[in-house]
Design a protein around this motif. Structure first.
Motif, PDB file in Angstrom:
ATOM      1  N   GLY A   1      53.091  54.806  49.605  1.00 14.76           N
ATOM      2  CA  GLY A   1      53.635  54.694  50.951  1.00 14.76           C
ATOM      3  C   GLY A   1      54.655  53.591  51.065  1.00 14.76           C
ATOM      4  N   HIS A   2      55.714  53.865  51.841  1.00 13.43           N
ATOM      5  CA  HIS A   2      56.784  52.887  52.067  1.00 13.43           C
ATOM      6  C   HIS A   2      56.748  52.368  53.492  1.00 13.43           C
ATOM      7  CE1 HIS A   2      61.123  52.267  53.426  1.00 13.43           C
ATOM      8  NE2 HIS A   2      60.845  51.219  52.679  1.00 13.43           N
ATOM      9  N   SER A   3      56.817  51.045  53.668  1.00  9.37           N
ATOM     10  CA  SER A   3      56.958  50.415  54.978  1.00  9.37           C
ATOM     11  C   SER A   3      55.798  50.810  55.897  1.00  9.37           C
ATOM     12  CB  SER A   3      58.319  50.785  55.580  1.00  9.37           C
ATOM     13  OG  SER A   3      58.588  50.049  56.750  1.00  9.37           O
ATOM     14  N   MET A   4      56.061  51.579  56.963  1.00  8.16           N
ATOM     15  CA  MET A   4      54.978  52.126  57.785  1.00  8.16           C
ATOM     16  C   MET A   4      53.994  52.900  56.914  1.00  8.16           C
ATOM     17  SD  MET A   4      55.343  54.998  60.794  1.00  8.16           S
ATOM     18  CE  MET A   4      55.859  56.270  59.608  1.00  8.16           C
ATOM     19  N   GLY A   5      54.521  53.658  55.955  1.00  7.79           N
ATOM     20  CA  GLY A   5      53.663  54.381  55.021  1.00  7.79           C
ATOM     21  C   GLY A   5      52.858  53.449  54.137  1.00  7.79           C
ATOM     22  N   GLY A   6      53.363  52.222  53.911  1.00  9.36           N
ATOM     23  CA  GLY A   6      52.599  51.231  53.169  1.00  9.36           C
ATOM     24  C   GLY A   6      51.359  50.800  53.927  1.00  9.36           C
ATOM     25  N   LEU A   7      51.493  50.692  55.251  1.00  6.77           N
ATOM     26  CA  LEU A   7      50.323  50.447  56.092  1.00  6.77           C
ATOM     27  C   LEU A   7      49.318  51.584  55.944  1.00  6.77           C
ATOM     28  CD1 LEU A   7      51.697  49.185  59.549  1.00  6.77           C
ATOM     29  CD2 LEU A   7      50.031  48.009  58.115  1.00  6.77           C
ATOM     30  N   VAL A   8      49.837  52.808  55.971  1.00  5.23           N
ATOM     31  CA  VAL A   8      48.973  53.988  55.926  1.00  5.23           C
ATOM     32  C   VAL A   8      48.202  54.047  54.610  1.00  5.23           C
ATOM     33  CG1 VAL A   8      48.925  56.514  55.906  1.00  5.23           C
ATOM     34  CG2 VAL A   8      50.429  55.300  57.518  1.00  5.23           C
ATOM     35  N   VAL A   9      48.895  53.855  53.482  1.00  6.74           N
ATOM     36  CA  VAL A   9      48.193  53.990  52.202  1.00  6.74           C
ATOM     37  C   VAL A   9      47.212  52.844  51.973  1.00  6.74           C
ATOM     38  CG1 VAL A   9      49.998  55.391  51.159  1.00  6.74           C
ATOM     39  CG2 VAL A   9      50.064  52.911  50.844  1.00  6.74           C
ATOM     40  N   THR A  10      47.512  51.658  52.528  1.00  6.62           N
ATOM     41  CA  THR A  10      46.554  50.562  52.431  1.00  6.62           C
ATOM     42  C   THR A  10      45.302  50.888  53.235  1.00  6.62           C
ATOM     43  OG1 THR A  10      48.403  49.016  52.195  1.00  6.62           O
ATOM     44  CG2 THR A  10      46.264  48.077  52.705  1.00  6.62           C
ATOM     45  N   LEU A  11      45.489  51.475  54.423  1.00  3.82           N
ATOM     46  CA  LEU A  11      44.339  51.921  55.220  1.00  3.82           C
ATOM     47  C   LEU A  11      43.556  53.005  54.486  1.00  3.82           C
ATOM     48  CD1 LEU A  11      42.798  51.800  57.926  1.00  3.82           C
ATOM     49  CD2 LEU A  11      44.343  53.565  58.780  1.00  3.82           C
ATOM     50  N   LEU A  12      44.269  53.921  53.844  1.00  5.71           N
ATOM     51  CA  LEU A  12      43.597  54.965  53.069  1.00  5.71           C
ATOM     52  C   LEU A  12      42.751  54.345  51.958  1.00  5.71           C
ATOM     53  CD1 LEU A  12      46.487  57.565  52.775  1.00  5.71           C
ATOM     54  CD2 LEU A  12      44.287  57.991  53.866  1.00  5.71           C
ATOM     55  N   GLY A  13      43.305  53.366  51.260  1.00  4.57           N
ATOM     56  CA  GLY A  13      42.557  52.711  50.197  1.00  4.57           C
ATOM     57  C   GLY A  13      41.323  52.001  50.709  1.00  4.57           C
TER      58      GLY A  13
ATOM     59  N   ASP B   1      41.539  45.628  56.912  1.00  6.89           N
ATOM     60  CA  ASP B   1      40.654  44.822  56.078  1.00  6.89           C
ATOM     61  C   ASP B   1      41.082  45.022  54.620  1.00  6.89           C
ATOM     62  OD1 ASP B   1      38.667  43.477  54.763  1.00  6.89           O
ATOM     63  OD2 ASP B   1      37.046  44.834  55.356  1.00  6.89           O
ATOM     64  N   TYR B   2      42.040  44.212  54.191  1.00  5.82           N
ATOM     65  CA  TYR B   2      42.582  44.378  52.842  1.00  5.82           C
ATOM     66  C   TYR B   2      41.514  44.221  51.771  1.00  5.82           C
ATOM     67  CZ  TYR B   2      46.972  43.665  55.425  1.00  5.82           C
ATOM     68  OH  TYR B   2      48.002  43.749  56.324  1.00  5.82           O
ATOM     69  N   SER B   3      40.491  43.426  52.061  1.00  5.58           N
ATOM     70  CA  SER B   3      39.440  43.201  51.062  1.00  5.58           C
ATOM     71  C   SER B   3      38.658  44.475  50.759  1.00  5.58           C
ATOM     72  CB  SER B   3      38.480  42.110  51.529  1.00  5.58           C
ATOM     73  OG  SER B   3      37.725  42.532  52.651  1.00  5.58           O
ATOM     74  N   ALA B   4      38.767  45.473  51.642  1.00  7.76           N
ATOM     75  CA  ALA B   4      38.072  46.743  51.409  1.00  7.76           C
ATOM     76  C   ALA B   4      38.804  47.628  50.404  1.00  7.76           C
ATOM     77  CB  ALA B   4      37.896  47.498  52.733  1.00  7.76           C
ATOM     78  N   VAL B   5      40.023  47.232  50.024  1.00 11.88           N
ATOM     79  CA  VAL B   5      40.795  48.004  49.039  1.00 11.88           C
ATOM     80  C   VAL B   5      40.377  47.549  47.649  1.00 11.88           C
ATOM     81  CG1 VAL B   5      43.085  48.633  48.196  1.00 11.88           C
ATOM     82  CG2 VAL B   5      42.740  48.173  50.633  1.00 11.88           C
ATOM     83  N   ARG B   6      39.686  48.428  46.936  1.00 11.66           N
ATOM     84  CA  ARG B   6      39.166  48.086  45.610  1.00 11.66           C
ATOM     85  C   ARG B   6      39.726  48.987  44.508  1.00 11.66           C
ATOM     86  NH1 ARG B   6      34.978  47.375  49.296  1.00 11.66           N
ATOM     87  NH2 ARG B   6      34.247  45.200  49.397  1.00 11.66           N
ATOM     88  N   VAL B   7      40.483  50.015  44.901  1.00  5.20           N
ATOM     89  CA  VAL B   7      41.098  50.886  43.905  1.00  5.20           C
ATOM     90  C   VAL B   7      42.295  50.180  43.281  1.00  5.20           C
ATOM     91  CG1 VAL B   7      40.348  52.987  45.087  1.00  5.20           C
ATOM     92  CG2 VAL B   7      42.585  51.987  45.658  1.00  5.20           C
ATOM     93  N   ARG B   8      42.799  50.719  42.190  1.00  4.06           N
ATOM     94  CA  ARG B   8      43.994  50.145  41.550  1.00  4.06           C
ATOM     95  C   ARG B   8      45.110  50.050  42.573  1.00  4.06           C
ATOM     96  NH1 ARG B   8      46.621  52.481  36.965  1.00  4.06           N
ATOM     97  NH2 ARG B   8      47.260  50.372  36.452  1.00  4.06           N
ATOM     98  N   PHE B   9      45.856  48.950  42.540  1.00  2.00           N
ATOM     99  CA  PHE B   9      46.808  48.651  43.615  1.00  2.00           C
ATOM    100  C   PHE B   9      48.091  48.077  43.036  1.00  2.00           C
ATOM    101  CE2 PHE B   9      48.509  45.947  47.028  1.00  2.00           C
ATOM    102  CZ  PHE B   9      48.446  46.804  48.125  1.00  2.00           C
ATOM    103  N   LEU B  10      49.210  48.673  43.438  1.00  2.00           N
ATOM    104  CA  LEU B  10      50.532  48.178  43.054  1.00  2.00           C
ATOM    105  C   LEU B  10      51.331  47.935  44.325  1.00  2.00           C
ATOM    106  CD1 LEU B  10      52.909  47.636  41.061  1.00  2.00           C
ATOM    107  CD2 LEU B  10      53.382  50.107  41.146  1.00  2.00           C
ATOM    108  N   LEU B  11      51.906  46.741  44.448  1.00  2.00           N
ATOM    109  CA  LEU B  11      52.768  46.427  45.587  1.00  2.00           C
ATOM    110  C   LEU B  11      54.171  46.126  45.079  1.00  2.00           C
ATOM    111  CD1 LEU B  11      51.812  44.278  48.674  1.00  2.00           C
ATOM    112  CD2 LEU B  11      54.136  44.291  47.757  1.00  2.00           C
TER     113      LEU B  11
END
Length: 264
Positions: free
Chosen positions: A97-109, A197-207
């Protein structure tokens, strides 16, 4: 172009491998940013489609996914992504996800770990009072004057020093192709976005962050990155790149994502 009815609205999408991902490949679903479309990702797809199934969506209210007056939030966009995966019988995917989509994919994670096996956030926006103010003002501007004020400023103010004129023209065309009501609704969705809650993202993550990105500055990207709990995460800062990473530096972005996805 194919479309799906998801959560009572129509979403247009493209699918590089409708019959399933190639052997040993991943399925990747892409969510674009404000004022954009699925076409934003096409410059990087040649790095990915030989080995992976790539599904790009026009977010509800953007481009060909016609706005019909339904409320939009970051959570509703995330629910649409899960709806697309369900409709296409995809159990798990990499979310980009890009920009707004970056918010979305972080929420998905954070909230759909059973459906998302890795996250790539490109210039994700971190909610703040400044972001809320900017988005509310944009919503008012396009509601009164249409998309031209955005098209006359964003391609020049939100790109990096290495961006060629052709890329700026493409961004201008993406913006002019938006429905002002849909764009305004998406502005309000960003303005009201909660801090995830970024701490809830535990899958592989690239920023991926742009060195010259004023819309999603490095400070906010670091807050997101530092908060993510994944044991396998990485941050890449792209030189001379502003906020439109995939069209400003497609070879770099495509290569980085290809290497990341290849390790999932």
């Amino acid at each position: 172009m194919p479309s799906l009815t998801i959560n009572n609205h129509n979403l247009h999408y493209a699918d590089s491998h409708p019959n399933g991902a190639p052997d040993q490949g991943q399925t990747i679903i892409f969510i674009h940013g404000l004022g954009s479309s699925q076409n934003y990702y096409f410059p990087i797809l040649p790095h990915l489609t030989p080995n992976h199934r790539c599904i790009t969506i026009d977010t509800y209210g953007s481009a060909r996914s016609t706005y019909t007056g339904q409320p939009i939030s970051i959570a509703s966009i995330a629910a649409d992504v899960i709806g697309v995966l369900d409709a296409l019988n995809i159990p798990k995917a990499v979310a980009v996800g890009h920009s707004m989509g970056g918010l979305v994919v972080t929420l998905l994670g954070a909230q759909y770990a059973d459906r998302i096996n890795a996250v790539v956030a490109i210039g994700p926006t971190h909610p703040s009072s400044t972001l809320t103010s900017v988005m509310n003002k944009r919503s008012e501007t396009v509601s009164e004057a249409g998309m031209e004020p955005m098209a006359n400023t964003i391609p020049y103010q939100a790109t990096g020093s290495g961006t060629p004129a052709l890329t700026k023209a493409f961004i201008r065309e993406l913006i002019l192709g938006q429905n002002p009501e849909g764009y305004a609704a998406l502005c309000r969705a960003i303005a009201s976005a909660p801090v995830i809650d970024y701490s809830a993202v535990r899958v592989r993550f690239l920023l991926l962050a742009g060195e010259e990105d004023k819309s999603a500055p490095l400070e906010g990207c670091r807050i997101i990155f530092d908060g993510v709990s994944s044991e396998n995460k990485s941050l890449e800062v792209l030189e001379k790149v502003g906020h439109w990473h995939c069209v400003e530096a497609p070879e770099v972005v495509g290569g980085l994502i290809a290497r990341f996805v290849g390790g999932v």
